[in-house]
Design an enzyme around this catalytic site. Structure first.
Site, mmCIF file in Angstrom:
data_model
loop_
_atom_site.group_PDB
_atom_site.id
_atom_site.type_symbol
_atom_site.label_atom_id
_atom_site.label_comp_id
_atom_site.label_asym_id
_atom_site.label_seq_id
_atom_site.Cartn_x
_atom_site.Cartn_y
_atom_site.Cartn_z
ATOM 1 N N HIS A 64 0.829 -1.213 0.000
ATOM 2 C CA HIS A 64 0.000 0.000 0.000
ATOM 3 C C HIS A 64 0.863 1.263 0.000
ATOM 4 O O HIS A 64 2.015 1.238 0.436
ATOM 5 C CB HIS A 64 -0.906 0.010 1.233
ATOM 6 C CG HIS A 64 -0.112 -0.006 2.511
ATOM 7 N ND1 HIS A 64 0.455 1.134 3.040
ATOM 8 C CD2 HIS A 64 0.247 -1.024 3.327
ATOM 9 C CE1 HIS A 64 1.123 0.816 4.126
ATOM 10 N NE2 HIS A 64 1.025 -0.491 4.322
ATOM 11 N N GLU A 98 -2.040 -7.250 7.296
ATOM 12 C CA GLU A 98 -0.686 -7.078 7.850
ATOM 13 C C GLU A 98 -0.490 -7.991 9.054
ATOM 14 O O GLU A 98 -1.460 -8.455 9.668
ATOM 15 C CB GLU A 98 -0.495 -5.597 8.242
ATOM 16 C CG GLU A 98 0.880 -5.240 8.820
ATOM 17 C CD GLU A 98 2.064 -5.616 7.940
ATOM 18 O OE1 GLU A 98 2.201 -6.800 7.548
ATOM 19 O OE2 GLU A 98 2.893 -4.734 7.664
#
Ligand code: NAG
Ligand code: NAG
Ligand code: NAG
Length: 362
Positions: free
Chosen positions: A100, A205
C-alpha cells in the site's frame, strides 16, 4: 478487552488452517529482484519494466516471428508453457505483490521514531491531530498508488502486458484504497479480466498490538467499496486483533501459507489464472516471500514486486494435511510517552512496561 479474549483469537487462526501440503519455490532468472546484485533500497520497479530481465526463453521456439512480441508477451507465453508441460500437481503463477501507499501510521512512525512508536504511540488510536487506527492513505500515499496506476497503463500500452487474471486485497483501509487507485479506470485490453477484487482476511498485515493492524467491520469495508467481493466467512468484527498478543513471524508464515494455498488450489483462482495481483503490506509481503523461498526484498510504500512461483501439491486433493500453528506473544509497552525514542523503548521511571491494552477494544 478481557484477557480471556485472547484464546478465541488464536483458535480462530487455527480453525482457518486446513491446508494441503504444498511446496512453494521461486523460479529465478526472470526478474532483477531475484538477483543478489539488486539493491532493494534503491530499486525502482517503474524504471526497469517491473524488473523483467531482457532475455530469451525456452518457449520462444514455439513462437513464429519472435521479434514481434514484447518481453512481457514472451514471458507470459513462457509461463503458460511451463504450466502446459508440468503435471497437474504443479502450478506456476506470477504474483504481483503490491505494498500500500503511505498511510498515516507510516508518517507517525517516522515522526516519533520506531522505538517510541512501537512501545507507546502505536498502541493509541492516534494523537490529537492525526488518526492512525486502521490508517487511511496520506496524500503522498495516494500519489504512490496513482504512480502504480500510471505505470500499469504504460505497461499495457508499451509492453502489452497480460493484466492480472485475479485480484486479491487485504481488508485494511490503506490496501483497499491502494488497490482502488491503482486498478480503477485502467484501459484494459478487450480479453482482460475486469478489476473486481476479492477481499481476503489472511492477506492483512502482521497482527501486532498496534491499532493500525485492527481492521474495521465488514459493513464498513462493504460500504467503502460496495461492488467488491468479500470472501465467504469474513467476520463482521475483527476477531483476530486483540491488542494484547501479537502474531510471531512463525505464526504469520502459517497464515500466509494458508492464504497462498487458497489462492493456488481453491476455486478462488482458476487454474488458468496465471497472473495474480495481491495488494498487501510490508510485513505480510515479507512473510509471503519467506514462504515462497524468495530472498528478502523490502518494498517502499506503494512499490510492487512480481514473483514467478512454482507450487507443488503433495498428496491427493481431498486429503488435508494438519498444519502446525505457532503461539502469539505478548508485547510489553509503556503507559505514558517514553522518555527516549533514540534506540530503545524506555518508559518513564514511574511506569513499567505493561501488557494490558492502552485503549478499549470495541
Ligand atoms: C530491457 O531493454 C529495454 C529496451 O532496450 C530497456 O528499456 C529496459 O530497461 C531493459 N530492462 C532491463 C531489466 O534491463
Ligand atoms: C501527531 O502526529 C503527527 C505525525 O503523524 C504529527 O505530525 C503531529 O504533529 C502530531 N500532533 C501532535 C499534537 O503532537
Ligand atoms: C477510487 O478510485 C477512483 C479513481 O482514482 C477515485 O476517483 C475514488 O475517489 C476512489 N474511491 C475511494 C473510496 O478511495
Amino acid at each position: 478487552m478481557r484477557l480471556s479474549a485472547i484464546t478465541p483469537a488464536i483458535l480462530g487462526l487455527v480453525a482457518s488452517v486446513n491446508s494441503y501440503s504444498v511446496t512453494y519455490s521461486t523460479e529465478t532468472g526472470y526478474f532483477l529482484q531475484d538477483e543478489s546484485s539488486t539493491d532493494p533500497s534503491t530499486f525502482d520497479y517503474t524504471a526497469v519494466n517491473f524488473g523483467l530481465i531482457n532475455r530469451t526463453y525456452p518457449a520462444d521456439r514455439h513462437l513464429k516471428h519472435t521479434h514481434e512480441y514484447t518481453q512481457w508477451e514472451r514471458f507470459y507465453h513462457q509461463v503458460q508453457r511451463l504450466n502446459k508441460d508440468s503435471p497437474s500437481s504443479v502450478e506456476y503463477k506470477v504474483l504481483f505483490l503490491g505494498r500500500h501507499g503511505e498511510g498515516y501510521h507510516n508518517a507517525a512512525e517516522s515522526y516519533y521514531g520506531t522505538p517510541a512508536w512501537n512501545c507507546y504511540w502505536a498502541e493509541l488510536d492516534g494523537n490529537s491531530t492525526t488518526t492512525w487506527k486502521d490508517a487511511t492513505l496520506t496524500p503522498a500515499g495516494i500519489t504512490q498508488a496513482l504512480k502504480a496506476h500510471t505505470f500499469w497503463q504504460k505497461q499495457i500500452t508499451d509492453q502489452r502486458i497480460h493484466t492480472p487474471d485475479a485480484y486479491f486485497v487485504s481488508p485494511l483501509t490503506r490496501t483497499l484504497q491502494t488497490a482502488n487507485y491503482t486498478f480503477t479506470d485502467l484501459s484494459l485490453p478487450a480479453h482482460a479480466t475486469k478489476f473486481n477484487p476479492l477481499i481476503k482476511e489472511l492477506f492483512r498485515e502482521g497482527i501486532s498490538i498496534h491499532t493500525c493492524d485492527h481492521r474495521r467491520s465488514k459493513t464498513y469495508v462493504h460500504n467503502l467499496f460496495p461492488e467488491w467481493r468479500i470472501e465467504k466467512g469474513f467476520s463482521e468484527e475483527d476477531e483476530l486483533w486483540n491488542g494484547v498478543t501479537g502474531e510471531t513471524s512463525a505464526a504469520q508464515d502459517v497464515r500466509s501459507t494458508t492464504a497462498l494455498n487458497e489462492v493456488f488450489f481453491t476455486d478462488e483462482a482458476k487454474k488458468a489464472d496465471a497472473f495474480i495481483s495481491i495488494t498487501s503490506h510490508s510485513g505480510e509481503i515479507s512473510s509471503i516471500l519467506r514462504v515462497l523461498g524468495h530472498r528478502s526484498f523490502s518494498l517502499s510504500t506503494g512499490a510492487v514486486i512480481p514473483v514467478l512461483v512454482k507450487a507443488e501439491k503433495k498428496g491427493r486433493d481431498s486429503v488435508p494435511v494438519s498444519s502446525t500453528s505457532a503461539a502469539w506473544e505478548v508485547s510489553p509497552h509503556c503507559t505514558e510517552p517514553p522518555v527516549t525514542s533514540v534506540s530503545a523503548c524506555v518508559c518513564p521511571s514511574s511506569a513499567v512496561p505493561v501488557t494490558t491494552p492502552l485503549i478499549t477494544a470495541i
